[in-house]
Design a protein around this motif. Structure first.
Motif, PDB file in Angstrom:
ATOM      1  N   THR A   1      -1.721 -12.433  16.661  1.00 30.78           N
ATOM      2  CA  THR A   1      -2.025 -11.536  15.537  1.00 30.78           C
ATOM      3  C   THR A   1      -1.488 -10.155  15.880  1.00 30.78           C
ATOM      4  O   THR A   1      -1.804  -9.618  16.946  1.00 30.78           O
ATOM      5  CB  THR A   1      -3.551 -11.435  15.329  1.00 30.78           C
ATOM      6  N   ILE A   2      -0.696  -9.581  14.995  1.00 32.21           N
ATOM      7  CA  ILE A   2      -0.239  -8.209  15.227  1.00 32.21           C
ATOM      8  C   ILE A   2      -1.234  -7.250  14.578  1.00 32.21           C
ATOM      9  O   ILE A   2      -1.850  -7.576  13.559  1.00 32.21           O
ATOM     10  CB  ILE A   2       1.206  -7.988  14.723  1.00 32.21           C
ATOM     11  N   TRP A   3      -1.409  -6.052  15.233  1.00 32.53           N
ATOM     12  CA  TRP A   3      -2.495  -5.155  14.790  1.00 32.53           C
ATOM     13  C   TRP A   3      -1.969  -4.261  13.680  1.00 32.53           C
ATOM     14  O   TRP A   3      -1.784  -3.081  13.812  1.00 32.53           O
ATOM     15  CB  TRP A   3      -3.094  -4.371  15.950  1.00 32.53           C
ATOM     16  N   ASP A   4      -1.780  -4.940  12.581  1.00 33.11           N
ATOM     17  CA  ASP A   4      -1.116  -4.583  11.332  1.00 33.11           C
ATOM     18  C   ASP A   4       0.387  -4.716  11.520  1.00 33.11           C
ATOM     19  O   ASP A   4       0.934  -4.510  12.588  1.00 33.11           O
ATOM     20  CB  ASP A   4      -1.497  -3.230  10.754  1.00 33.11           C
ATOM     21  N   TYR A   5       1.021  -5.155  10.434  1.00 32.38           N
ATOM     22  CA  TYR A   5       2.427  -5.520  10.598  1.00 32.38           C
ATOM     23  C   TYR A   5       3.361  -4.315  10.455  1.00 32.38           C
ATOM     24  O   TYR A   5       4.503  -4.377  10.860  1.00 32.38           O
ATOM     25  CB  TYR A   5       2.797  -6.653   9.629  1.00 32.38           C
ATOM     26  N   THR A   6       2.846  -3.222   9.891  1.00 27.73           N
ATOM     27  CA  THR A   6       3.737  -2.094   9.615  1.00 27.73           C
ATOM     28  C   THR A   6       3.279  -0.784  10.250  1.00 27.73           C
ATOM     29  O   THR A   6       2.078  -0.485  10.273  1.00 27.73           O
ATOM     30  CB  THR A   6       3.897  -1.878   8.093  1.00 27.73           C
ATOM     31  N   ASP A   7       4.253   0.008  10.682  1.00 28.09           N
ATOM     32  CA  ASP A   7       3.973   1.337  11.225  1.00 28.09           C
ATOM     33  C   ASP A   7       3.273   2.229  10.201  1.00 28.09           C
ATOM     34  O   ASP A   7       2.626   3.209  10.558  1.00 28.09           O
ATOM     35  CB  ASP A   7       5.285   2.013  11.668  1.00 28.09           C
ATOM     36  N   LYS A   8       3.391   1.874   8.939  1.00 26.07           N
ATOM     37  CA  LYS A   8       2.746   2.680   7.889  1.00 26.07           C
ATOM     38  C   LYS A   8       1.239   2.749   8.090  1.00 26.07           C
ATOM     39  O   LYS A   8       0.612   3.750   7.767  1.00 26.07           O
ATOM     40  CB  LYS A   8       3.084   2.055   6.522  1.00 26.07           C
ATOM     41  N   TYR A   9       0.669   1.660   8.616  1.00 27.12           N
ATOM     42  CA  TYR A   9      -0.789   1.603   8.742  1.00 27.12           C
ATOM     43  C   TYR A   9      -1.256   1.341  10.170  1.00 27.12           C
ATOM     44  O   TYR A   9      -2.385   0.906  10.383  1.00 27.12           O
ATOM     45  CB  TYR A   9      -1.355   0.534   7.790  1.00 27.12           C
ATOM     46  N   SER A  10      -0.396   1.601  11.131  1.00 23.97           N
ATOM     47  CA  SER A  10      -0.784   1.371  12.529  1.00 23.97           C
ATOM     48  C   SER A  10      -1.824   2.395  12.982  1.00 23.97           C
ATOM     49  O   SER A  10      -1.757   3.570  12.624  1.00 23.97           O
ATOM     50  CB  SER A  10       0.474   1.479  13.395  1.00 23.97           C
ATOM     51  N   TRP A  11      -2.732   1.947  13.837  1.00 25.11           N
ATOM     52  CA  TRP A  11      -3.741   2.849  14.410  1.00 25.11           C
ATOM     53  C   TRP A  11      -3.179   3.713  15.533  1.00 25.11           C
ATOM     54  O   TRP A  11      -3.794   4.661  15.969  1.00 25.11           O
ATOM     55  CB  TRP A  11      -4.908   2.029  14.960  1.00 25.11           C
ATOM     56  N   VAL A  12      -1.949   3.376  15.996  1.00 27.66           N
ATOM     57  CA  VAL A  12      -1.432   3.994  17.226  1.00 27.66           C
ATOM     58  C   VAL A  12      -1.258   5.516  17.128  1.00 27.66           C
ATOM     59  O   VAL A  12      -1.770   6.250  17.980  1.00 27.66           O
ATOM     60  CB  VAL A  12      -0.124   3.295  17.670  1.00 27.66           C
TER      61      VAL A  12
END
Ligand code: XIL
Length: 415
Positions: A372-383
């Motif tokens: 599982t990726i921790w959201d697929y897009t940089d638009k909504y990444s927690w990073v």
């Protein structure tokens, strides 16, 4: 520079869901935002900037001025960011594969390939369209809305409206769900984290919380993170309210309650930094051994996989095998591979290799059921809101365009 702090994000997530409008300059969207997404008359909800992870209600005529001013400032301070907000990372390479990740994963004997998602993102139709393609994502995980602060903000008062939206989405899309999570030191309501409950009160509150959560979602999940992040990196127990008051007994107690509440879901302990041999991974192995020896229900160990470009351990496969040898399954539950910004072509290429290696490790282990990726897009990444100056951790960029990392995932599955 302003950033959405973890604490602030947690407070935002704890806030009740309201249908009100945001005032001009009020927040109306962004990472972790669960408040109003519509704006007062005369203003529109607009993207703020790459680092601040939020959107604001802006009056259109002011907006032109603001964007001009901030673009000028960004050009001086962050040349790449200015490029990426205006032209969508035009200078960086995209992915080229047309493969569908869940189709590939299931064709290779895995149970799913999936992504985390979160309620505020579900108003983004382009985002939801990609997320809902079950040939791409066969599984989703609620990023925040099943956590304790979101589901039981006040003792005994449960709110599942936001959580149910994720369940409904998975069911409408024909996707599996991973439940996340039951007991974690973070994103707790203050009535739990304050330590004001006695040990016996805390134990019954924990059992009641997990029993109610798992009963509500009974039959709806493939697996469920019952205990999240119990150890420090050196292998000592994390001294959170559960350990401080109940010692290590909270783990078997809550696993037993979870099995009774929903016998159909696979019970996981989920943790980061298990990808290499360390005090933490040794303690987790000992815990699994002793729980199984005591007949405590436990089905899987989640390797979160919050990794760094160029620093991906080569031991992921052997670490997974150490757990599967004990009789539990494993999964990579929160994969992202972050870099220090600005992103460059070389970093994108390294990230492609890194994603390939992580996926290949799961591919090589029979007992690794999926990634599982921790959201697929940089638009909504927690990073970016959590790791200062870092980002670009996901396989799709912030314009929902696949990156070379996507091709790396495909290559890892085909290995
Ligand atoms: C993160 C969410 O993605 C953020 O939106 C939130 O502000 C903080 O939590 N390990 C976990 C996840 O188990 O629940 C965390 O999710 C990321 C780290």
């Amino acid at each position: 520079m302003l950033r959405l702090s973890k604490t602030f994000a947690a407070l935002v997530i704890a806030a009740p869901f309201v249908a009100a409008q945001s005032a001009v300059w009020g927040q109306c969207g962004g990472t972790g935002w669960t408040g109003p997404t519509t704006c007062a008359a005369g203003s529109t909800c607009a993207y703020s900037n790459d680092y601040y992870s939020r959107e604001l209600c802006i009056v259109p005529c002011l907006r032109a001025h603001i964007l001009t001013t901030s673009t000028w400032r960004k050009l001086r301070m962050h040349p790449r960011i200015a490029t990426s907000t205006s032209t969508g990372s035009a200078s960086l390479p995209s992915g080229t594969s047309t493969a569908k990740l869940n189709t590939l994963a299931t064709g290779n004997g895995k149970v799913y390939f999936g992504s985390a998602t979160d309620n505020p993102e579900l108003t983004d139709t382009a985002y939801v369209a990609i997320l809902s393609d079950n040939t791409m994502f066969g599984q989703i995980t609620p990023g925040n809305s099943w956590k304790w602060d979101a589901t039981e903000p006040t003792q005994g008062t449960f709110t599942f409206t936001a959580g149910d939206a994720i369940l409904d989405l998975a069911q409408a899309n024909g996707q599996l769900l991973r439940g996340h999570n039951c007991v974690w030191y973070n994103q707790l309501p203050s009535w739990v984290s304050s330590g004001t409950l006695s040990a016996s009160e805390l134990e019954s509150a924990m059992v009641n919380h997990c029993t109610t959560l798992l009963t509500h979602y009974k039959g709806g999940t493939y697996s469920f993170d019952i205990v999240n992040e119990p150890f420090n990196d050196d292998g000592t127990w994390r001294t959170d309210v559960f350990y401080n008051e109940l010692n290590t007994t909270y783990v078997p107690t809550v696993l037993t309650a979870a099995r009774a509440a929903d016998p159909s879901t696979k019970l996981y302990i989920n943790e980061y930094n298990l990808e290499y041999a360390s005090g933490k991974s040794a303690s987790m192995l000992s815990l699994v051994k002793s729980l199984l020896a005591d007949d405590v229900p436990l089905d899987g160990i989640g390797f979160q996989g919050h990794l760094i470009v160029g620093q991906v351990p080569t031991s992921i496969q052997s670490q997974m095998e150490a757990f599967t040898a004990l009789g539990v399954e494993v999964a990579i539950t929160e994969l992202d591979i972050r870099m220090t910004l600005p992103a460059t072509e070389a970093l994108y290429e390294q990230q492609k290799t890194d994603y390939q290696n992580v996926i290949a490790a799961c591919q090589a282990v029979d007992g690794c059921v999926g990634v599982t990726i921790w959201d697929y897009t940089d638009k909504y990444s927690w990073v970016p809101s959590t790791f200062s100056g870092q980002g670009a951790a996901c396989p799709w960029d912030s314009n929902l365009v696949i990156k070379p990392a996507f091709d790396g995932i495909v290559a890892g599955m085909s290995a």
